[in-house]
Design a protein around this motif. Structure first.
Motif, short mmCIF file in Angstrom:
data_model
loop_
_atom_site.label_atom_id
_atom_site.label_comp_id
_atom_site.label_asym_id
_atom_site.label_seq_id
_atom_site.Cartn_x
_atom_site.Cartn_y
_atom_site.Cartn_z
N GLY A 60 19.15 -19.60 -27.59
CA GLY A 60 18.97 -18.24 -26.68
C GLY A 60 19.42 -18.54 -25.30
O GLY A 60 19.13 -17.49 -24.40
N ALA A 61 19.61 -19.49 -24.79
CA ALA A 61 20.01 -19.98 -23.53
C ALA A 61 21.31 -19.15 -23.31
O ALA A 61 22.03 -18.85 -24.05
N ASP A 62 21.58 -18.82 -21.87
CA ASP A 62 22.88 -18.01 -21.60
C ASP A 62 23.92 -18.89 -21.11
O ASP A 62 25.11 -18.51 -21.18
N ASP A 63 23.76 -20.10 -20.72
CA ASP A 63 24.84 -21.01 -20.34
C ASP A 63 24.29 -22.34 -20.32
O ASP A 63 22.96 -22.68 -20.24
N SER A 64 25.20 -23.34 -19.96
CA SER A 64 24.75 -24.81 -19.93
C SER A 64 25.64 -25.62 -19.16
O SER A 64 27.08 -25.12 -19.03
N LEU A 65 25.14 -26.21 -18.21
CA LEU A 65 25.93 -27.26 -17.14
C LEU A 65 25.49 -28.81 -17.67
O LEU A 65 24.52 -29.14 -17.79
N THR A 66 26.78 -29.40 -17.53
CA THR A 66 26.55 -30.94 -17.69
C THR A 66 26.30 -31.58 -16.35
O THR A 66 27.18 -31.22 -15.55
N LYS A 67 25.40 -32.45 -16.40
CA LYS A 67 25.10 -33.25 -15.03
C LYS A 67 25.79 -34.47 -15.05
O LYS A 67 25.99 -35.18 -16.07
N PRO A 68 26.47 -34.67 -13.78
CA PRO A 68 26.51 -34.10 -12.61
C PRO A 68 27.47 -32.83 -12.53
O PRO A 68 28.54 -33.09 -13.40
N PHE A 69 27.22 -32.00 -11.81
CA PHE A 69 27.86 -30.78 -11.76
C PHE A 69 28.20 -30.58 -10.22
O PHE A 69 27.72 -31.02 -9.13
N LEU A 70 29.46 -29.79 -9.97
CA LEU A 70 29.84 -29.48 -8.49
C LEU A 70 28.93 -28.42 -8.16
O LEU A 70 28.95 -27.39 -8.84
N GLY A 71 28.82 -28.19 -6.82
CA GLY A 71 28.05 -27.12 -6.33
C GLY A 71 28.80 -25.73 -6.67
O GLY A 71 28.03 -24.85 -6.95
N SER B 6 17.54 -35.35 -6.54
CA SER B 6 18.90 -35.20 -6.01
C SER B 6 19.35 -33.71 -6.54
O SER B 6 20.11 -32.99 -5.87
N VAL B 7 19.10 -33.76 -7.93
CA VAL B 7 19.44 -32.48 -8.67
C VAL B 7 18.79 -31.13 -8.04
O VAL B 7 19.71 -30.29 -7.66
N LEU B 8 17.60 -31.21 -7.74
CA LEU B 8 16.86 -30.04 -7.24
C LEU B 8 17.40 -29.77 -5.67
O LEU B 8 17.56 -28.48 -5.35
N THR B 9 17.58 -30.97 -5.24
CA THR B 9 18.41 -30.58 -3.70
C THR B 9 19.40 -30.03 -3.62
O THR B 9 19.80 -28.93 -2.70
N VAL B 10 20.40 -30.12 -4.65
CA VAL B 10 21.85 -29.54 -4.69
C VAL B 10 21.47 -28.23 -5.19
O VAL B 10 22.09 -27.25 -4.52
N MET C 254 14.95 -6.56 -3.27
CA MET C 254 14.19 -7.85 -3.47
C MET C 254 15.06 -9.06 -3.64
O MET C 254 16.11 -8.94 -4.43
N VAL C 255 14.86 -9.94 -2.84
CA VAL C 255 15.57 -11.42 -2.95
C VAL C 255 15.32 -11.96 -4.59
O VAL C 255 14.28 -12.25 -4.85
N PRO C 256 16.32 -12.14 -5.24
CA PRO C 256 16.40 -12.78 -6.52
C PRO C 256 15.92 -13.90 -6.60
O PRO C 256 16.41 -14.97 -5.69
N CYS C 257 14.93 -14.62 -7.47
CA CYS C 257 14.43 -15.83 -7.54
C CYS C 257 14.69 -16.57 -8.65
O CYS C 257 14.91 -16.17 -9.72
N VAL C 258 15.00 -17.80 -8.57
CA VAL C 258 15.48 -19.02 -9.23
C VAL C 258 14.31 -19.92 -9.38
O VAL C 258 13.97 -20.30 -8.45
N LEU C 259 13.93 -20.18 -10.79
CA LEU C 259 13.16 -21.35 -10.72
C LEU C 259 13.81 -22.42 -11.70
O LEU C 259 14.28 -22.30 -12.56
N ALA C 260 14.00 -23.68 -10.68
CA ALA C 260 14.65 -24.81 -11.24
C ALA C 260 13.58 -26.02 -11.59
O ALA C 260 12.83 -26.25 -10.92
N LEU C 261 13.80 -26.46 -12.92
CA LEU C 261 13.23 -27.41 -13.38
C LEU C 261 13.89 -28.73 -13.88
O LEU C 261 14.64 -28.71 -14.51
N ASP C 262 13.72 -29.70 -12.92
CA ASP C 262 14.44 -31.14 -13.28
C ASP C 262 13.76 -31.92 -12.75
O ASP C 262 13.05 -31.88 -11.64
#
Length: 232
Positions: A95-106, A13-17, A1-9
């Motif tokens: 309880g989050a597993d990680d955090s990214l600061t925007k803007p971020f590199l691909g 431009s962020v969602l496109t990246v 099964m292809v893993p699914c990512v649900l992105a909320l933003d």
């Protein structure tokens, strides 16, 4: 099964990246720009990893992390604007597993998602019956293969990824004192900056979820000015 990512933003431009980078790496990406859209999608899809903006037009990303942790152990990565970097730290405490600061590199996004998914992705089918127990203490049992912890009566204890990794790190060096930096390196990797209160928060949650079954102090002992040790 292809893993699914649900992105909320709420930034297109962020969602496109996110979509371009992760789909190139084999993920199925579903995007949402509002909390209401996110809730509708989450109710219909089996999601393997969540990317959540801390600042939303119709809600609060940190509150959503707390809410998700009540119902799922899937990976959660926060997307925090640079002005709100502190929200990323608070999200880890919730309880989050990680955090990214925007803007971020691909490539940074891909690396963080890959690391969290490896820790939290749906495990391969295990043999029938209870998996092998690697560690036992005060009536509790832990399976590293199944990434599960049970109480003495066989009830599974729901732990977040960070809680499981911290417990496993302490058990791997049972009786030794680990500094907070050593613990963060063990559960997040050396690219992570250490935040003392994040480690303290995870330990506090573990103590609540897994109380000592013997009289006296908890089996995760605080060594003041140094860190923590597993003493059971």
């Amino acid at each position: 099964m292809v893993p699914c990512v649900l992105a909320l933003d709420d930034e297109t431009s962020v969602l496109t990246v996110v979509q371009e980078v992760l789909e190139e790496r084999g993920f199925r990406v579903i995007t949402a720009k509002t909390l209401a859209q996110f809730r509708r999608i989450h109710a219909q899809e089996q999601v393997d990893l969540f990317l959540i903006d801390t600042s939303l037009p119709d809600g609060n990303g940190l509150s959503l992390v707390r809410e998700l942790r009540q119902v799922t152990d899937r990976g959660i990565i926060l997307l925090a604007p640079r002005r709100d970097e502190g929200d990323g730290v608070l999200g880890l405490e919730l309880g989050a597993d990680d955090s990214l600061t925007k803007p971020f590199l691909g490539r940074e996004l891909a690396a963080r998602v890959g690391a969290v998914f490896r820790r939290t992705g749906r495990a391969a089918a295990l043999p029938a019956g209870r998996p092998r127990v690697d560690h036992e203490f005060e009536g509790y049992g832990m399976s590293l293969q199944a990434r599960k912890v049970w109480s003495s009566d066989g009830v599974e204890i729901e732990l977040t990824t960070s809680e499981f990794e911290l417990l496993a790190a302490l058990l791997a060096r049972r009786g030794q004192v680990l500094s907070r930096d050593q613990i963060m390196n063990a559960i997040k990797g050396r690219s992570w900056e250490s935040y003392d209160r994040v480690v303290d928060g995870i330990v506090s949650r573990l103590r609540r979820k897994m109380p000592s079954t013997k009289s006296g102090s908890h089996f995760i002992r605080t060594v003041h000015g140094v860190g923590y040790a597993f003493t059971a």
